[in-house]
Design a protein around this motif. Structure first.
Motif, PDB file in Angstrom:
ATOM      1  N   VAL A   5       0.857  -1.178   0.000  1.00  0.00           N
ATOM      2  CA  VAL A   5       0.000   0.000   0.000  1.00  0.00           C
ATOM      3  C   VAL A   5       0.898   1.234   0.000  1.00  0.00           C
ATOM      4  CG1 VAL A   5      -1.769   1.299   1.232  1.00  0.00           C
ATOM      5  CG2 VAL A   5      -1.830  -1.213   1.245  1.00  0.00           C
ATOM      6  N   LYS A   7       1.334   5.436   0.022  1.00  0.00           N
ATOM      7  CA  LYS A   7       0.701   6.693   0.402  1.00  0.00           C
ATOM      8  C   LYS A   7       1.315   7.815  -0.432  1.00  0.00           C
ATOM      9  CE  LYS A   7       0.161   9.895   4.275  1.00  0.00           C
ATOM     10  NZ  LYS A   7       0.541  10.191   5.686  1.00  0.00           N
ATOM     11  N   ASP A  37       3.254  17.342   0.072  1.00  0.00           N
ATOM     12  CA  ASP A  37       2.547  17.540   1.337  1.00  0.00           C
ATOM     13  C   ASP A  37       3.483  18.105   2.397  1.00  0.00           C
ATOM     14  OD1 ASP A  37       0.354  16.520   0.083  1.00  0.00           O
ATOM     15  OD2 ASP A  37       0.464  14.535   1.017  1.00  0.00           O
ATOM     16  N   LEU A 122       4.075   9.428  -5.825  1.00  0.00           N
ATOM     17  CA  LEU A 122       4.440   8.444  -4.809  1.00  0.00           C
ATOM     18  C   LEU A 122       5.829   8.689  -4.236  1.00  0.00           C
ATOM     19  CD1 LEU A 122       3.156   5.186  -6.552  1.00  0.00           C
ATOM     20  CD2 LEU A 122       1.937   6.679  -4.948  1.00  0.00           C
TER      21      LEU A 122
END
Length: 288
Positions: A5, A7, A37, A122
């Motif tokens: 997975v 983020k 971010d 990513l």
């Protein structure tokens, strides 16, 4: 199967907004913004030293579509998906090398990106050009890395223990390639391993040379301990062909050339420098 997975660390903001039907030449010609971010702000430290970046992103607009194992490329040639850059892949991951134009806080302005507006990013990596560096022509991306860190190629060879490549490059300093230069490289790599000195810790390494000959240039080249650096390289003649390697933390090792080493090199390596590198270390040196 292992499930992974990811983020996203940010997203692509492009203007004007294109779609998958846009010709690649047009898509890559417009500058794009990468909005990282805020929680990853520290990861952008000194990124302005990287002229080229690899951007890893997710083809989110293709979710739910069946992955292709082969397809037609933009140039009209049918290829397997692993031999192409077809976006509809088993894992919807894209990678593009871009040129970094500007850094504004958490925003990167780049050129050459072929990801669409809103695409999740990513990862961002400094472009790795080490493989291309072996070519005769240095590309601009690799040149930018060399300007930021002149020893990046040397340190990569040290990390990978590529003694043959170090010998080639040391020959540029020494003026020729010889068994003595090869042995200086062998001694330095052994000392780095013994003292557990990582690439980032090479600045803490110090050398006392008990001889001034071909080995000395090999040692200076690998360790970056040179006469020009105060207290990093000290010459103290003792009559032995030996070097003391030590760290600021107090660890040390003395490596001395065996008296019979020249004969061993003539017998085992026919006096050839690169074949000298293949001789077991303990056949040529003693350690204390």
């Amino acid at each position: 199967m292992i499930q992974a997975v990811f983020k996203p660390i940010g997203k692509v903001v492009s203007n004007p907004v294109y779609d998958y039907g846009t010709p690649l030449k047009i898509l890559k010609s417009e500058p794009a913004r990468l909005l990282v971010d805020a929680e990853y702000a520290a990861a952008l430290l000194n990124i302005d030293n990287c002229e080229y970046l690899d951007v890893i992103f997710y083809f989110d607009r293709l979710e739910g579509k069946e992955a292709a194992l082969s397809g037609m490329t933009r140039s009209g040639i049918e290829r397997g998906v692993f031999a192409s850059r077809i976006p509809c892949r088993p894992n919807l991951i894209g990678v593009t090398t871009v040129k970094l134009v500007e850094v504004n806080g958490n925003e990167l302005i780049v050129e050459g990106l072929d990801a669409l507006d809103g695409t999740p990013v990513l990862d961002i990596k400094c472009c790795d050009t080490s493989l291309f560096a072996h070519g005769s022509k240095i590309d601009s991306a690799h040149l930018s890395l060399l300007k930021a860190d002149p020893r990046i190629e040397i340190n990569n060879h040290i990390a990978a223990r590529r003694a043959d490549m170090l010998l080639l490059k040391a020959g540029q300093l020494h003026g020729h390639i010889c068994p003595g230069l090869a042995m200086g490289i062998m001694a330095s790599l052994y000392a780095i391993d013994f003292l557990n000195t990582g690439i980032s810790e090479l600045n803490s390494l110090r050398v006392i040379a008990e001889v001034r000959n071909c080995l000395t240039d090999g040692v200076q080249f690998v360790t970056a301990c040179t006469f020009a650096k105060k207290d990093a390289f000290i010459y103290r003649e003792s009559g032995d062909v030996a070097f003391i390697f030590y760290t600021e933390g107090g660890s040390s090792i003395r490596i001395r050339l065996r008296n019979e080493s020249p004969e061993i090199i003539c017998t085992s390596a026919s006096g050839r420098a690169f074949d000298t590198l293949k001789i077991p270390f303990e056949h040529l040196f003693t350690v204390s």
